[in-house]
Design a protein around this motif. Structure first.
Motif, short mmCIF file in Angstrom:
data_model
loop_
_atom_site.label_atom_id
_atom_site.label_comp_id
_atom_site.label_asym_id
_atom_site.label_seq_id
_atom_site.Cartn_x
_atom_site.Cartn_y
_atom_site.Cartn_z
N MET A 1 0.84 -1.17 0.00
CA MET A 1 0.00 0.00 0.00
C MET A 1 0.89 1.24 0.00
SD MET A 1 -2.72 1.09 2.86
CE MET A 1 -3.54 2.62 2.80
N LYS A 2 0.58 2.18 -0.83
CA LYS A 2 1.35 3.41 -0.91
C LYS A 2 0.72 4.46 -0.01
CE LYS A 2 3.78 6.05 -4.28
NZ LYS A 2 4.13 6.15 -5.66
N TYR A 3 1.54 5.08 0.80
CA TYR A 3 1.06 6.09 1.73
C TYR A 3 1.15 7.47 1.08
CZ TYR A 3 1.34 2.36 5.15
OH TYR A 3 1.15 1.18 5.82
N ARG A 4 0.08 8.23 1.21
CA ARG A 4 0.01 9.55 0.58
C ARG A 4 0.52 10.61 1.55
NH1 ARG A 4 -4.74 9.96 -3.53
NH2 ARG A 4 -4.90 7.79 -4.14
N VAL A 5 1.24 11.57 0.97
CA VAL A 5 1.75 12.70 1.75
C VAL A 5 1.06 13.94 1.24
CG1 VAL A 5 3.78 14.06 2.34
CG2 VAL A 5 3.98 11.58 2.13
N CYS A 6 0.24 14.55 2.07
CA CYS A 6 -0.43 15.83 1.74
C CYS A 6 -0.08 16.82 2.85
CB CYS A 6 -1.94 15.64 1.64
SG CYS A 6 -2.44 14.61 0.26
N LEU A 7 0.75 17.79 2.52
CA LEU A 7 1.22 18.76 3.51
C LEU A 7 0.35 20.01 3.52
CD1 LEU A 7 5.03 18.61 2.68
CD2 LEU A 7 3.86 17.43 4.53
N THR A 8 0.16 20.57 4.69
CA THR A 8 -0.51 21.86 4.79
C THR A 8 0.54 22.93 4.47
OG1 THR A 8 0.04 22.15 7.11
CG2 THR A 8 -2.04 21.01 6.61
N PHE A 70 5.27 9.28 8.12
CA PHE A 70 4.52 10.53 8.09
C PHE A 70 3.03 10.26 8.11
CE2 PHE A 70 2.34 13.97 5.86
CZ PHE A 70 2.76 15.05 6.63
N ALA A 71 2.58 9.29 7.32
CA ALA A 71 1.14 9.01 7.22
C ALA A 71 0.59 8.38 8.49
CB ALA A 71 0.88 8.10 6.03
N THR A 72 1.37 7.55 9.16
CA THR A 72 0.85 6.83 10.31
C THR A 72 1.14 7.51 11.64
OG1 THR A 72 2.84 5.46 10.41
CG2 THR A 72 0.94 4.59 9.17
N GLU A 73 2.33 8.12 11.79
CA GLU A 73 2.73 8.65 13.09
C GLU A 73 2.91 10.16 13.12
OE1 GLU A 73 5.96 6.46 14.83
OE2 GLU A 73 5.24 4.60 13.93
N GLY A 74 2.95 10.81 11.96
CA GLY A 74 3.05 12.26 11.94
C GLY A 74 4.42 12.79 11.55
N GLU A 75 4.48 14.10 11.51
CA GLU A 75 5.68 14.80 11.02
C GLU A 75 6.91 14.57 11.90
OE1 GLU A 75 7.04 19.43 10.40
OE2 GLU A 75 4.91 18.96 10.41
N THR A 76 6.74 14.64 13.20
CA THR A 76 7.90 14.52 14.08
C THR A 76 8.54 13.13 14.00
OG1 THR A 76 6.44 14.00 15.93
CG2 THR A 76 7.16 16.27 15.73
N SER A 77 7.73 12.09 13.87
CA SER A 77 8.28 10.74 13.74
C SER A 77 8.99 10.56 12.41
CB SER A 77 7.18 9.69 13.86
OG SER A 77 6.67 9.69 15.16
N ALA A 78 8.46 11.18 11.36
CA ALA A 78 9.07 11.04 10.04
C ALA A 78 10.40 11.78 9.96
CB ALA A 78 8.12 11.56 8.97
#
Length: 156
Positions: A1-8, A70-78
């Protein structure tokens, strides 16, 4: 599965600041660049994993792992490194052993000596069987944590 990255827009601005200023660890800068290139919400983003990997000179699995974090745990984890739960080597001086070291330091130095040196403390710790083997730096750090710094002046 490909995880999508959509940044604000705020996330994008933060990541651009990290990627451009050069005052962060190299891994953090690299991961910020990966996220910026993978961003689907930006016209210059939406790169495929292979394209990102080739452009940055890394393995595609790294790109996928950063996307997933990034998709599962957020920006800080990534961006950040995962903290270890325990150190790779257990500390040799903890608890009771530190107390024994402090008690040893409080005693008078051996005959013919005016002060405790790190080498003397190490020899005495090993001779008394408190530890099997220990380096001077470990003893120095344990004393430093207790607010003690050794010097060559006579102890008060």
């Amino acid at each position: 599965m490909k995880y999508r990255v959509c940044l604000t827009s705020e996330q994008r601005a933060r990541l651009q600041a990290i990627a451009r200023n050069g005052h962060h660890p190299a891994k953090k800068i690299l991961h910020a660049r990966i996220l910026l290139m993978a961003d689907r919400a930006h016209p210059k983003g939406n790169w495929q994993d292979q394209q990102i990997a080739q452009a940055l000179g890394i393995h595609p699995n790294t790109v996928g792992r950063v996307r997933k974090l990034f998709a599962t745990e957020g920006e800080t984890s990534a961006l950040g490194r995962k903290l270890r739960r325990s150190p790779p080597v257990k500390p040799k001086l903890v608890g009771v052993k530190v107390e024994q070291l402090l008690a040893l330091y409080a005693e008078a130095p051996p005959a013919g000596r005016r002060y405790w040196s790190l080498s003397l403390l190490v020899q005495e710790l090993e001779a008394r069987g408190i530890v099997k083997k220990i380096c001077r730096e470990t003893v120095r750090n344990a004393l430093k944590e207790q607010g003690i710094t050794l010097n060559r002046r006579k102890r008060i």
